[in-house]
Design a protein around this motif. Sequence first.
Motif, short mmCIF file in Angstrom:
data_model
loop_
_atom_site.label_atom_id
_atom_site.label_comp_id
_atom_site.label_asym_id
_atom_site.label_seq_id
_atom_site.Cartn_x
_atom_site.Cartn_y
_atom_site.Cartn_z
N HIS A 87 -0.55 2.04 -14.33
CA HIS A 87 0.03 1.88 -15.02
C HIS A 87 1.09 1.43 -14.72
O HIS A 87 1.40 1.49 -13.20
N GLY A 88 2.23 1.21 -15.14
CA GLY A 88 3.42 0.59 -14.72
C GLY A 88 4.59 1.39 -15.23
O GLY A 88 4.70 2.26 -15.92
N ILE A 89 6.14 0.95 -14.19
CA ILE A 89 7.30 1.40 -13.99
C ILE A 89 8.03 0.96 -13.99
O ILE A 89 7.70 -0.80 -13.45
N ILE A 90 8.79 0.25 -14.27
CA ILE A 90 10.51 -0.03 -14.06
C ILE A 90 11.00 0.55 -12.46
O ILE A 90 11.30 1.39 -12.97
N LYS A 91 10.66 -0.16 -11.81
CA LYS A 91 11.80 1.17 -10.25
C LYS A 91 13.06 0.63 -10.21
O LYS A 91 13.97 -0.56 -10.12
N LYS A 92 13.83 2.12 -10.02
CA LYS A 92 14.85 2.02 -9.84
C LYS A 92 15.34 2.88 -8.70
O LYS A 92 16.52 2.99 -8.51
N THR A 93 14.77 3.23 -8.13
CA THR A 93 15.46 3.80 -6.64
C THR A 93 14.87 2.77 -5.44
O THR A 93 13.23 2.20 -5.72
N LYS A 152 1.19 -1.19 -0.04
CA LYS A 152 -0.08 0.08 0.01
C LYS A 152 1.19 0.97 -0.15
O LYS A 152 1.25 1.12 0.55
N LEU A 153 0.87 2.47 -0.57
CA LEU A 153 1.68 3.31 -0.92
C LEU A 153 0.55 4.69 -0.76
O LEU A 153 1.07 4.98 0.08
N ASN A 154 -0.10 4.79 -0.37
CA ASN A 154 -0.90 5.74 0.11
C ASN A 154 -2.38 5.25 0.44
O ASN A 154 -3.23 4.01 0.29
N LYS A 155 -3.64 5.58 0.72
CA LYS A 155 -5.35 5.48 0.36
C LYS A 155 -5.80 4.23 -0.17
O LYS A 155 -6.54 3.79 0.45
N ASN A 156 -5.51 5.59 -1.83
CA ASN A 156 -6.04 4.39 -2.63
C ASN A 156 -5.36 3.35 -3.51
O ASN A 156 -5.52 2.63 -4.09
N ILE A 157 -4.19 4.16 -3.48
CA ILE A 157 -3.23 3.58 -4.12
C ILE A 157 -2.47 2.24 -3.65
O ILE A 157 -1.64 2.33 -3.12
N TRP A 158 -1.99 1.15 -4.34
CA TRP A 158 -0.96 0.12 -4.41
C TRP A 158 0.36 -0.10 -5.16
O TRP A 158 -0.73 -0.02 -6.30
N GLU A 159 0.49 -0.71 -4.78
CA GLU A 159 2.22 -1.10 -5.73
C GLU A 159 2.14 -2.43 -5.97
O GLU A 159 2.41 -3.15 -5.01
N PHE A 160 1.48 -2.94 -6.68
CA PHE A 160 1.73 -4.57 -6.95
C PHE A 160 3.65 -4.94 -8.05
O PHE A 160 4.27 -4.26 -8.63
N ARG A 161 3.86 -5.83 -7.36
CA ARG A 161 5.42 -6.65 -7.68
C ARG A 161 6.13 -7.26 -8.19
O ARG A 161 5.45 -8.31 -8.04
N SER A 162 6.70 -7.16 -9.19
CA SER A 162 7.56 -7.86 -9.71
C SER A 162 9.05 -7.82 -9.98
O SER A 162 9.17 -6.61 -9.88
N LYS A 163 9.60 -9.29 -9.89
CA LYS A 163 11.00 -9.12 -10.02
C LYS A 163 11.85 -9.61 -11.65
O LYS A 163 11.08 -10.66 -10.67
N TYR A 164 11.98 -9.21 -12.17
CA TYR A 164 12.64 -10.18 -13.53
C TYR A 164 14.62 -9.65 -13.45
O TYR A 164 14.27 -8.74 -14.24
N GLY A 165 14.78 -11.29 -13.95
CA GLY A 165 16.52 -10.14 -13.73
C GLY A 165 16.63 -9.54 -12.68
O GLY A 165 16.24 -9.58 -11.05
N ASN A 166 17.08 -8.22 -12.91
CA ASN A 166 17.75 -7.50 -11.60
C ASN A 166 16.51 -6.42 -12.46
O ASN A 166 17.07 -5.26 -11.36
N LEU A 167 15.41 -6.81 -12.90
CA LEU A 167 14.68 -4.87 -12.93
C LEU A 167 13.72 -5.59 -11.45
O LEU A 167 13.19 -6.70 -11.96
N HIS A 168 13.34 -3.97 -11.14
CA HIS A 168 11.71 -4.42 -10.73
C HIS A 168 10.70 -3.69 -11.64
O HIS A 168 10.67 -2.61 -11.70
#
Length: 96
Positions: free
Chosen positions: A67-73, A30-46
């Motif tokens: 929407h989706g992002i590649i997490k770098k931080t 959970k990131l805030n009241k309404n938004i959640w982060e769905f996580r997947s890792k493949y290789g060295n990328l999140h």
Amino acid sequence: MKSIDSKAVKKILYNIDLAEQTNDPRLFKKLNKNIWEFRSKYGNLHYRLLAFWDKSGKTDTLVIAAHGIIKKTSKISVKEIEKAEKIRAVYFSNIK
């Protein structure tokens, strides 16, 4: 999803299927009241899908990926969370 490695897409889809069957806290945060982060890792990328719940149905709950992002931080940027919030607001205004 079209722009990422096909094996990474398979891993993300596998995790989405797994999330339907289990309530694994490694998959959602959970990131805030309404938004959640769905996580997947493949290789060295999140890979992250920012999502929200639509509980307006009588029996079913939908999980909508904004929407989706590649997490770098280590943290999701405020800008990405705000983008997901805007998509959520548009979604709910359109279904009314």
